[in-house]
Enzyme design. Structure first.
Site, PDB file in Angstrom:
ATOM      1  N   THR A 117       0.815  -1.207   0.000  1.00 62.41           N
ATOM      2  CA  THR A 117       0.000   0.000   0.000  1.00 62.41           C
ATOM      3  C   THR A 117       0.850   1.258   0.000  1.00 62.41           C
ATOM      4  O   THR A 117       1.969   1.276   0.529  1.00 62.41           O
ATOM      5  CB  THR A 117      -0.914   0.018   1.242  1.00 62.41           C
ATOM      6  OG1 THR A 117      -1.574   1.290   1.333  1.00 62.41           O
ATOM      7  CG2 THR A 117      -0.116  -0.179   2.526  1.00 62.41           C
ATOM      8  N   TYR A 141      -1.987   0.385   9.905  1.00 57.87           N
ATOM      9  CA  TYR A 141      -2.204  -0.306   8.628  1.00 57.87           C
ATOM     10  C   TYR A 141      -0.948  -0.235   7.763  1.00 57.87           C
ATOM     11  O   TYR A 141      -0.432  -1.260   7.290  1.00 57.87           O
ATOM     12  CB  TYR A 141      -3.398   0.308   7.897  1.00 57.87           C
ATOM     13  CG  TYR A 141      -3.534  -0.143   6.468  1.00 57.87           C
ATOM     14  CD1 TYR A 141      -3.775  -1.476   6.158  1.00 57.87           C
ATOM     15  CD2 TYR A 141      -3.428   0.769   5.417  1.00 57.87           C
ATOM     16  CE1 TYR A 141      -3.897  -1.899   4.839  1.00 57.87           C
ATOM     17  CE2 TYR A 141      -3.551   0.357   4.103  1.00 57.87           C
ATOM     18  CZ  TYR A 141      -3.781  -0.967   3.813  1.00 57.87           C
ATOM     19  OH  TYR A 141      -3.898  -1.384   2.505  1.00 57.87           O
TER      20      TYR A 141
END
Length: 329
Positions: A117, A141
């Site tokens: 990501t 995250y």
């Protein structure tokens, strides 16, 4: 040889399954179906319902299907949730990935593609952001994904396996043929939320933050069509197979961004519905702007975007939302 796709019953994973199958690959999907749907897995693939951390079953599946490559999508993906429940993310994203990587090494899997990501960059010093820029995640995250990238780097240095860590920017849209799309209830992806509002599933769309240092004060993101992203995985796998001693970290985006308000304007335009916008404060862990420098993936592979158009992305997302309504989902 077969390709294992973890999380292949989910949003991005199910599109990657289609891209692999359409390219002629044999595909086995491993998914615990906690957030995925068995009906989202194309019937040409084999579905095994289990968690990626179940090393016994995963290793048996690798052996039984002669798997030489793994595409790893399984995990948790909601940034604000990661801030409130970091241990969930270190369990689902980092610890589970470690188990999967161990299974891959034990069974002599040669190639591994990781669903990473742009959140690994945190708040970049400049945009577009390139793969060599500092990685300083500002939320669990992003950190959970960066830790997995680090594991892959170290494992590839010690074992005969190479990997591609694909750093996604904002994924949106749906399969143009209507075979799969974003189906998760309570999804937080902006375009998904907006088309839900346009079709009457939501009363409004929340805009988190109006005081960012951007053109209109709302956050700016690089939106990539999910089918283009799936095609990038097929191209990355071909790259790994052609250069089995090299690994790669590659951004997946279009190299330009749109603000939240610009995206909502596009949804209004495509749907002919004026969506109510509810302006709220910033969410924890959200940077102002994330745009990909995508020159590395363009240079390393034959991948070229085919659906780089915001209105097209919205139209495909809208078509899928209407298809879900017909299914009663």
């Amino acid at each position: 040889m077969a390709v294992m796709v973890t999380g292949g019953a989910g949003y991005i994973g199910s599109h990657a399954v289609l891209a692999l199958l359409d390219a002629g690959a044999d595909v086995v999907v491993v998914d615990n179906l906690v957030t995925g749907f068995d009906w989202a897995v194309d019937e040409r693939a084999t579905l095994i319902e289990c968690d990626v951390s179940d090393e016994g079953r995963v290793r048996a599946a690798i052996r039984g299907h002669d798997v030489d490559a793994i595409l790893h999508f399984a995990g948790s993906v909601v940034v604000p949730e990661s801030v409130g429940d970091p241990l969930k993310y270190y369990r689902n994203n980092t610890a589970a990935s470690r188990s999967l990587i161990e299974s891959a090494v034990a069974e002599s899997v040669k190639h591994f593609i990781f669903s990473s990501t742009a959140a690994t960059y945190g708040t970049p010093d400049k945009v577009p952001v390139a793969e060599g820029d500092p990685t300083v995640p500002i939320n669990p995250y992003g950190m959970s994904k960066l830790m997995t990238e680090t594991m892959l780097r170290d494992v590839a240095a010690a074992h005969p396996i190479n990997y591609a860590a694909l750093r996604y920017f904002n994924v949106a849209g749906a399969d143009p043929q209507g075979r799969t799309g974003q189906s998760t209830a309570g999804a937080t992806h902006l375009i998904k939320v907006a088309v839900e509002a346009a079709t009457g599933k939501r009363d409004s769309v929340a805009v988190f933050g109006t005081d960012f240092a951007t053109t209109d004060g709302t956050g700016v993101r690089d939106y990539i069509h999910v089918s283009d992203l799936a095609a990038a995985h097929v191209a990355a796998l071909a790259l790994l197979r052609s250069e089995p001693v090299r690994s790669h970290t590659l951004n997946c985006g279009y190299g330009r961004g749109f603000s939240v308000n610009q995206v909502l304007d596009a949804v209004d335009r495509v749907t002919n519905v004026t969506i109510a916008r509810r302006y709220e404060g910033r969410r924890a862990g959200d940077p102002a702007e994330l745009i990909a420098d995508n020159r590395a993936i363009l240079a390393a592979t034959d991948w070229r975007p085919e659906r780089d158009d915001l209105d097209l992305i919205v139209r495909d997302a809208l078509a899928w939302e209407r298809a879900l309504a017909e299914r009663g989902v």
